[in-house]
Write an enzyme that holds these catalytic residues in place. Structure first.
Site, PDB file in Angstrom:
ATOM      1  N   SER A  19      39.807  32.356  47.643  1.00 49.95           N
ATOM      2  CA  SER A  19      40.042  33.802  48.365  1.00 49.95           C
ATOM      3  C   SER A  19      39.357  34.050  49.205  1.00 49.95           C
ATOM      4  O   SER A  19      38.431  33.460  49.563  1.00 49.95           O
ATOM      5  CB  SER A  19      39.595  34.752  46.877  1.00 49.95           C
ATOM      6  N   TYR A  56      33.942  38.588  41.111  1.00 50.12           N
ATOM      7  CA  TYR A  56      35.254  37.846  41.657  1.00 50.12           C
ATOM      8  C   TYR A  56      34.740  36.926  42.589  1.00 50.12           C
ATOM      9  O   TYR A  56      35.283  35.738  42.761  1.00 50.12           O
ATOM     10  CB  TYR A  56      36.350  38.969  41.962  1.00 50.12           C
TER      11      TYR A  56
END
Length: 258
Positions: free
Chosen positions: A142, A155
């Protein structure tokens, strides 16, 4: 170009979102795809849709956080297909929160799926790939792996780990003809995004969708098919000189968002 004929591909999280798009694109390019998902019904639905178009697809219910399940499913794929040429780690969970309001339970959940799940799958295939003389791994990281995002503590931690695991595996298995890369998307428009907006901003769905879309300098969210196209390149023979690399797919977010 970018043919995956006679290749076998295991795709985690293949029942929805980016994983589904990867499975569909890989099947279109001739791969025999094995769709691994916690939701077996979703995996079977994707497999049937691929089969209806003449592709080769199989569905397995797998919890990537379970080490034994990942080893068993890789063994089953190798027995059925004879080899595992490609692994795409797309399964993952998200979490919103800073350090001070991230509970231990939330932290453990994100770590178990996003980090241990990738570890489990890579370890399960690495022995098979070494034995057969090579293979390709693509992990979904990501932009949070590389830049600070607000309210994404757990995350970001997990995706940073995915990035560094990718680099380690690429380095350690060069001589085994195993390539390992990762893709770092910005926001990608999936049902997860729609559900998140509906749950978090009821009555403001359209406004928030436009706001979140514009956080990418290019002015929109990515499409699952765009991530799948990059994964296709990285898993194809045309990318045989590419390993140990993180590919931002972010509409300019990392470099142009200033």
């Amino acid at each position: 170009m970018f043919s995956l004929q006679k290749k076998t591909a295991a795709i985690t999280g293949g029942g929805s979102g980016i994983g589904k798009a990867v499975a569909e694109v890989f099947a279109q390019q001739g791969a025999e795809v094995f769709i691994l998902d916690l939701n077996k019904a979703a995996a079977e639905e994707v497999a049937k849709a691929i089969q209806a178009k003449g592709g080769k697809a199989h569905a397995f219910a797998v919890n990537v956080a379970d080490n034994k399940q990942t080893k068993d499913v890789v063994a089953a794929i190798a027995q059925q297909a004879g080899r595992v040429d490609i692994l795409v780690n797309s399964a993952g969970v998200s979490h919103i929160g800073r350090l001070d309001n991230t509970t231990e339970e939330d932290f453990d959940r994100v770590f178990t799926v996003n980090v241990k799940g990738v570890y489990n799958m890579m370890q399960a295939v690495i022995f098979q790939m070494k034995q057969q003389g090579g293979g390709v791994i693509v992990n979904l990281a990501s932009i949070a792996s590389s830049v600070g995002l607000p309210d994404r503590f757990a995350y970001s931690m997990s995706k940073g780990a995915v990035l560094t695991m990718t680099l380690s595996v690429a380095k350690d298995y060069l001589k085994d003809n195993i390539r390992c890369n990762c893709i770092s998307p910005a926001r990608v428009h999936t049902s997860f995004v729609d559900n998140f907006i509906a749950k978090t901003y009821p009555g403001q769905e359209k406004e928030m969708f436009e706001k979140l879309s514009k956080t990418q300098p290019i002015g929109r969210m990515g499409k699952p098919e765009e991530v799948a196209a990059l994964a296709l390149y990285l898993c194809s023979d045309e990318a045989s000189f590419v390993t140990g690399t993180d590919y931002p797919l972010d509409g300019g977010f990392i470099r142009l968002n200033n």
